[in-house]
Design a protein around this motif. Structure first.
Motif, short mmCIF file in Angstrom:
data_model
loop_
_atom_site.label_atom_id
_atom_site.label_comp_id
_atom_site.label_asym_id
_atom_site.label_seq_id
_atom_site.Cartn_x
_atom_site.Cartn_y
_atom_site.Cartn_z
N ARG A 157 0.83 -1.21 0.00
CA ARG A 157 0.00 0.00 0.00
C ARG A 157 0.86 1.26 0.00
NH1 ARG A 157 -5.05 1.76 0.46
NH2 ARG A 157 -5.93 -0.27 0.91
N ASP A 158 1.93 1.26 0.79
CA ASP A 158 2.80 2.44 0.83
C ASP A 158 3.40 2.72 -0.55
OD1 ASP A 158 2.29 2.87 3.51
OD2 ASP A 158 4.12 1.86 4.20
N TRP A 178 2.19 1.74 -3.43
CA TRP A 178 1.07 2.12 -4.30
C TRP A 178 0.73 3.59 -4.09
CZ3 TRP A 178 -4.24 3.04 -2.86
CH2 TRP A 178 -5.13 3.13 -3.93
N ASN A 179 0.65 4.02 -2.82
CA ASN A 179 0.37 5.43 -2.52
C ASN A 179 1.47 6.32 -3.10
OD1 ASN A 179 -2.08 5.11 -1.15
ND2 ASN A 179 -1.06 4.75 0.81
N SER A 180 2.71 5.94 -2.92
CA SER A 180 3.83 6.72 -3.45
C SER A 180 3.81 6.83 -4.96
CB SER A 180 5.16 6.11 -3.02
OG SER A 180 5.30 6.17 -1.63
N SER A 205 -1.41 6.18 -6.19
CA SER A 205 -2.67 5.55 -5.78
C SER A 205 -3.64 5.36 -6.94
CB SER A 205 -3.36 6.36 -4.68
OG SER A 205 -2.48 6.68 -3.64
#
Length: 180
Positions: free
Chosen positions: A127-128, A130-132, A135
């Motif tokens: 998730r981290d 992907w967010n970076s 997203s």
């Protein structure tokens, strides 16, 4: 129908990747997954409908990319798992033991790609990460990929003699049709 067609040696084409959804949403994903799975499991020679939504009223390049991933996974499932002495690797299991690392072993590196379908657009990051990376949802990733492909696409080139032959075939067929 597929089994009957194959019984009489007729190839089959099933409209198996359909959806009634109007957008690239969860309904589209679920319907296409089920419909494509059933069509592929039936043994059809061709499965049509990739890239289409809203029955077949709308075509989507992004959906075509997503359907390609789905088809790739389905065909990987249909391939099955090849179980033989080499792939079971009992000697490797004995060598590494219960607490060893199979991922770094040469045997794993040699065979792991055969047993997994490696996707082109599905996200496998944390998730981290992907967010970076912004997203992005799958439709956005697909749109980016479509734009990249279209930007770098080159028109297919036909040799002059091939063009001439195709035109000759076309004219002969046209004359034949019009003379009837």
């Amino acid at each position: 129908c597929v089994h009957l067609a194959h019984y009489i040696n007729v190839p089959t084409d099933i409209m198996g990747a359909g959806t009634d959804s109007k957008t690239l949403d969860e309904q589209t994903g679920m319907e296409k997954a089920m419909n494509l799975s059933l069509a592929a499991l039936s043994g059809s020679d061709i499965v049509s409908g990739l890239g289409f939504i809203e029955t077949i009223n709308t075509a989507s390049y992004e959906q075509l990319l997503m359907d390609n991933e789905l088809a790739g996974m389905m065909f990987r499932v249909l391939k099955g798992i090849d179980i033989n002495d080499e792939k079971l690797a009992i000697d490797v299991i004995r060598e590494i033991g219960f607490h060893g690392n199979f991922l770094s072993h040469e045997h794993t590196r040699e065979y792991f790609r055969e047993e997994h379908y490696i996707t082109n657009i599905f996200d496998r990051k944390s998730r981290d990460a992907w967010n970076s990376a912004g997203s992005k949802e799958l439709a956005e990733v697909g749109n980016d990929k479509v734009r990249e492909v279209l930007k770098n696409a080159e028109a297919p080139h036909l040799e002059d003699d091939v063009k001439k032959e195709l035109n000759s075939i076309y004219k002969a067929a046209k004359n034949d049709i019009l003379s009837k």
